[in-house]
Design a protein around this motif. Structure first.
Motif, PDB file in Angstrom:
ATOM      1  N   PHE A  61       0.820  -1.206   0.000  1.00 63.71           N
ATOM      2  CA  PHE A  61       0.000   0.000   0.000  1.00 63.71           C
ATOM      3  C   PHE A  61       0.857   1.261   0.000  1.00 63.71           C
ATOM      4  O   PHE A  61       0.411   2.321  -0.443  1.00 63.71           O
ATOM      5  CB  PHE A  61      -0.945   0.015   1.202  1.00 63.71           C
ATOM      6  N   ALA A  62       2.086   1.161   0.486  1.00 64.35           N
ATOM      7  CA  ALA A  62       2.982   2.318   0.491  1.00 64.35           C
ATOM      8  C   ALA A  62       3.447   2.699  -0.905  1.00 64.35           C
ATOM      9  O   ALA A  62       3.955   3.803  -1.106  1.00 64.35           O
ATOM     10  CB  ALA A  62       4.195   2.051   1.379  1.00 64.35           C
ATOM     11  N   VAL A  63       3.267   1.787  -1.873  1.00 62.23           N
ATOM     12  CA  VAL A  63       3.688   2.090  -3.241  1.00 62.23           C
ATOM     13  C   VAL A  63       2.524   1.971  -4.227  1.00 62.23           C
ATOM     14  O   VAL A  63       2.728   1.751  -5.420  1.00 62.23           O
ATOM     15  CB  VAL A  63       4.892   1.225  -3.678  1.00 62.23           C
ATOM     16  N   PHE A  64       1.287   2.094  -3.734  1.00 53.76           N
ATOM     17  CA  PHE A  64       0.145   2.314  -4.624  1.00 53.76           C
ATOM     18  C   PHE A  64       0.237   3.746  -5.146  1.00 53.76           C
ATOM     19  O   PHE A  64       0.451   4.679  -4.372  1.00 53.76           O
ATOM     20  CB  PHE A  64      -1.175   2.174  -3.855  1.00 53.76           C
ATOM     21  N   ASP A  65       0.048   3.936  -6.461  1.00 53.88           N
ATOM     22  CA  ASP A  65      -0.027   5.306  -6.946  1.00 53.88           C
ATOM     23  C   ASP A  65      -1.476   5.771  -6.929  1.00 53.88           C
ATOM     24  O   ASP A  65      -2.377   5.066  -6.443  1.00 53.88           O
ATOM     25  CB  ASP A  65       0.639   5.463  -8.319  1.00 53.88           C
ATOM     26  N   SER A  66      -1.732   6.970  -7.448  1.00 54.99           N
ATOM     27  CA  SER A  66      -3.071   7.554  -7.367  1.00 54.99           C
ATOM     28  C   SER A  66      -4.112   6.738  -8.114  1.00 54.99           C
ATOM     29  O   SER A  66      -5.313   6.889  -7.855  1.00 54.99           O
ATOM     30  CB  SER A  66      -3.059   8.982  -7.929  1.00 54.99           C
ATOM     31  N   HIS A  67      -3.688   5.893  -9.039  1.00 53.06           N
ATOM     32  CA  HIS A  67      -4.615   5.162  -9.897  1.00 53.06           C
ATOM     33  C   HIS A  67      -4.615   3.669  -9.591  1.00 53.06           C
ATOM     34  O   HIS A  67      -4.976   2.844 -10.430  1.00 53.06           O
ATOM     35  CB  HIS A  67      -4.264   5.441 -11.364  1.00 53.06           C
ATOM     36  N   PHE A  72       6.851  -1.271  -8.306  1.00 55.88           N
ATOM     37  CA  PHE A  72       7.860  -2.062  -7.591  1.00 55.88           C
ATOM     38  C   PHE A  72       9.243  -1.430  -7.715  1.00 55.88           C
ATOM     39  O   PHE A  72      10.251  -2.090  -7.486  1.00 55.88           O
ATOM     40  CB  PHE A  72       7.887  -3.492  -8.133  1.00 55.88           C
ATOM     41  N   GLU A  73       9.285  -0.141  -8.054  1.00 58.26           N
ATOM     42  CA  GLU A  73      10.568   0.521  -8.288  1.00 58.26           C
ATOM     43  C   GLU A  73      11.260   0.949  -6.999  1.00 58.26           C
ATOM     44  O   GLU A  73      12.426   1.343  -7.032  1.00 58.26           O
ATOM     45  CB  GLU A  73      10.352   1.743  -9.193  1.00 58.26           C
ATOM     46  N   HIS A  74      10.538   0.926  -5.882  1.00 49.11           N
ATOM     47  CA  HIS A  74      11.165   1.219  -4.587  1.00 49.11           C
ATOM     48  C   HIS A  74      11.686  -0.099  -4.032  1.00 49.11           C
ATOM     49  O   HIS A  74      10.917  -0.950  -3.580  1.00 49.11           O
ATOM     50  CB  HIS A  74      10.135   1.857  -3.652  1.00 49.11           C
ATOM     51  N   ALA A  75      13.001  -0.278  -4.054  1.00 47.23           N
ATOM     52  CA  ALA A  75      13.617  -1.587  -3.815  1.00 47.23           C
ATOM     53  C   ALA A  75      13.179  -2.262  -2.513  1.00 47.23           C
ATOM     54  O   ALA A  75      12.906  -3.474  -2.517  1.00 47.23           O
ATOM     55  CB  ALA A  75      15.142  -1.456  -3.870  1.00 47.23           C
ATOM     56  N   PRO A  76      13.077  -1.563  -1.377  1.00 47.56           N
ATOM     57  CA  PRO A  76      12.678  -2.272  -0.151  1.00 47.56           C
ATOM     58  C   PRO A  76      11.276  -2.872  -0.219  1.00 47.56           C
ATOM     59  O   PRO A  76      10.951  -3.768   0.574  1.00 47.56           O
ATOM     60  CB  PRO A  76      12.756  -1.175   0.919  1.00 47.56           C
ATOM     61  N   LEU A  77      10.441  -2.363  -1.118  1.00 40.24           N
ATOM     62  CA  LEU A  77       9.098  -2.919  -1.313  1.00 40.24           C
ATOM     63  C   LEU A  77       8.971  -3.387  -2.761  1.00 40.24           C
ATOM     64  O   LEU A  77       7.991  -3.108  -3.446  1.00 40.24           O
ATOM     65  CB  LEU A  77       8.035  -1.860  -0.985  1.00 40.24           C
ATOM     66  N   VAL A 436       6.151   6.742  -5.901  1.00 43.89           N
ATOM     67  CA  VAL A 436       4.736   6.883  -6.256  1.00 43.89           C
ATOM     68  C   VAL A 436       4.524   8.098  -7.149  1.00 43.89           C
ATOM     69  O   VAL A 436       3.764   8.065  -8.121  1.00 43.89           O
ATOM     70  CB  VAL A 436       3.882   6.960  -4.977  1.00 43.89           C
ATOM     71  N   ARG A 437       5.201   9.222  -6.820  1.00 45.34           N
ATOM     72  CA  ARG A 437       5.064  10.421  -7.649  1.00 45.34           C
ATOM     73  C   ARG A 437       5.588  10.152  -9.062  1.00 45.34           C
ATOM     74  O   ARG A 437       5.010  10.610 -10.056  1.00 45.34           O
ATOM     75  CB  ARG A 437       5.840  11.588  -7.040  1.00 45.34           C
ATOM     76  N   ALA A 438       6.673   9.391  -9.180  1.00 43.44           N
ATOM     77  CA  ALA A 438       7.214   9.058 -10.498  1.00 43.44           C
ATOM     78  C   ALA A 438       6.241   8.178 -11.272  1.00 43.44           C
ATOM     79  O   ALA A 438       6.077   8.326 -12.487  1.00 43.44           O
ATOM     80  CB  ALA A 438       8.567   8.360 -10.345  1.00 43.44           C
ATOM     81  N   SER A 439       5.573   7.260 -10.585  1.00 46.69           N
ATOM     82  CA  SER A 439       4.587   6.407 -11.241  1.00 46.69           C
ATOM     83  C   SER A 439       3.412   7.237 -11.750  1.00 46.69           C
ATOM     84  O   SER A 439       2.917   7.034 -12.866  1.00 46.69           O
ATOM     85  CB  SER A 439       4.097   5.329 -10.271  1.00 46.69           C
TER      86      SER A 439
END
Length: 460
Positions: A61-67, A72-77, A436-439
């Motif tokens: 949920f920490a790497v869900f974007d607005s849509h 999966f680009e944030h390596a720890p998640l 998330v902002r990049a996504s």
């Protein structure tokens, strides 16, 4: 800002009380990195178990974007593996007046063993509140919440039909939604949310109410609960509400103006001093700290693609980084004390703040920036009482007035370049937030502005 006595005004019920009142389920809510509320609902007889053990949710949920795309680009998640726990803040359950079969409670996200999770937004705010308390500082916060009511146009591609079109700010605007307005004020009161005023706003179908100031955690909780209350009251009257930063391209947008004050030993630092406009030295330093870090702060408080389209000069949205006294074009508006209102009323309003900013993270970075200003003994530049958008570029440059970020790249640069704000968020959460902002930016790259606004319309 005068705090309300939340213990005497807010509705506090345990699971047994809720069950006696007909509640069958308790919804545990948190806000993600897009400011979107997410939740789990447990049967009321399982609430005590949820308090003890939490409810399992995915860390992604920490790497869900607005849509609702998972990046999966944030390596720890970076994998679908893992589990965290959503734990109710057990002393804050509320029976929802507009949804009488359900209770509502804010939640915190923990590791599977119950220890703090680096990506928990509530934990980020708790750390900043504790840091301020260690310095003898106490904060109050309150929100002005703008939203638009519509009667139709809810299908993809349709323009929403405002609930009322006519003169702004007049009683006819409220008359058009009289039954909704009456229920909303009643529901907000029953849900423990103290409201100072409610009125028809500037835009078509636009309305606003302000939440009375409270400690930062209670303020963030009440902001999330307030939007749930509005949506339920709108549905009951065949209406639909949107808090989106922009509902229709080209019109005024919806801000959630964030008001804060800071005190020491019960004395408001924003009034009663010998500085300009009654500021104490620490009050001026607080304001200067906010101004120094404003580009990075706004990257958190107004982070979405839709936010960038809302922040336009001349729309009272705070497009330029400067402060003024009761200047509604200023990103930072000092609301001074007056003989009528008293010294506790003084506060600072942050204009570039909207529904896409997670309220816990937004308050955390505001506190972090202001406290750093006090620690560093900063002095703000003179207040500006004009609209710099009408100035030449040369004059703005001479007075150090710069435009706040207008692209995701500029937001990212501002956040990456500000160690104070990154540290307030924590490196892990800051990394997920920027991913998330990049996504979101990648999603919007091949879409025009109209489609971007439409896609955000019913997210909030």
């Amino acid at each position: 800002m005068i705090a309300q006595d939340l213990e005497s005004t807010a509705v506090r019920r345990d699971a047994g009380d809720l069950a006696k009142e007909g509640v069958v389920g308790v919804t545990i809510v948190w806000a993600d990195n897009n400011g979107i509320p997410r939740s789990r609902t447990v049967p009321v007889d399982q609430f005590d178990a949820a308090v003890r053990r939490g409810v399992g949710v995915t860390p992604l949920f920490a790497v869900f974007d607005s849509h609702d795309q998972i990046t999966f680009e944030h390596a720890p998640l970076g994998t679908p593996s893992g589990d965290i726990r959503l734990v109710p803040v057990h002393d804050r359950p509320v029976r929802l007046a507009g949804q009488p079969g359900f209770g509502w409670v804010p939640g915190r996200l923990t590791e599977a063993d119950g220890s703090p999770w680096a990506y928990d937004p509530r934990g980020v705010l708790e750390r900043q509140v504790a840091r301020a308390a260690d310095l003898g500082l106490r904060f109050l916060a309150g929100y002005e919440m703008e939203f638009q009511l519509t009667t139709g146009g809810h299908e993809d591609g349709d323009l929403p039909r405002p609930a009322f079109e006519g003169p702004s700010y007049g009683p006819a605007k409220l008359l058009a939604v009289d039954e909704f307005a009456g229920q909303l004020l009643s529901d907000l009161r029953e849900n423990g949310i103290r409201v100072g005023q409610f009125h028809g706003e500037y835009g078509p179908g636009q309305f606003e109410f302000n939440i009375a100031p409270a400690d930062p955690l209670a303020a963030a909780d009440q902001q999330v609960l307030a939007r749930q209350t509005v949506h339920a009251a709108a549905r009951a009257h065949g209406l639909r509400a949107s808090f989106a930063p922009l509902v229709t391209l080209g019109q005024v947008g919806n801000g959630w103006h964030l008001h804060t004050s800071v005190s020491r030993a019960g004395v408001n630092l924003l009034s009663g001093g010998n500085g300009p406009h009654g500021l104490t030295a620490d009050g001026a330093a607080y304001l200067a700290g906010l101004l120094r870090d404003l580009p990075a702060v706004v990257a958190v408080t107004a982070p979405s693609q839709c936010s960038l389209q809302r922040l336009r000069p001349g729309f009272w949205s705070g497009a330029y980084a400067f402060w003024g006294v009761e200047n509604r074009e200023a990103a930072l508006r000092l609301v001074p004390s007056t003989p009528l209102l008293g010294p506790d009323h003084a506060n600072v309003e942050l204009k570039p703040s909207d529904a896409s900013g997670n309220p816990y993270l937004s308050l955390a970075v505001v506190i972090a920036a202001g406290v750093a200003g006090i620690e560093d003994g900063l002095t703000p530049p003179p207040a500006i009482q004009e609209d710099p958008g009408r100035w030449s570029e040369c004059r703005r440059a001479e007075l150090g007035v710069r435009r706040l970020p207008t692209t995701v790249a500029e937001q990212t640069e501002a956040l990456l370049g500000n160690e104070r704000i990154r540290n307030a968020l924590g490196e892990e959460l800051a990394g997920a937030f920027l991913t998330v902002r990049a996504s979101d930016a990648a999603w919007a790259a091949d879409r025009d502005a109209t489609e971007v606004v439409r896609a955000h319309r019913w997210l909030y």
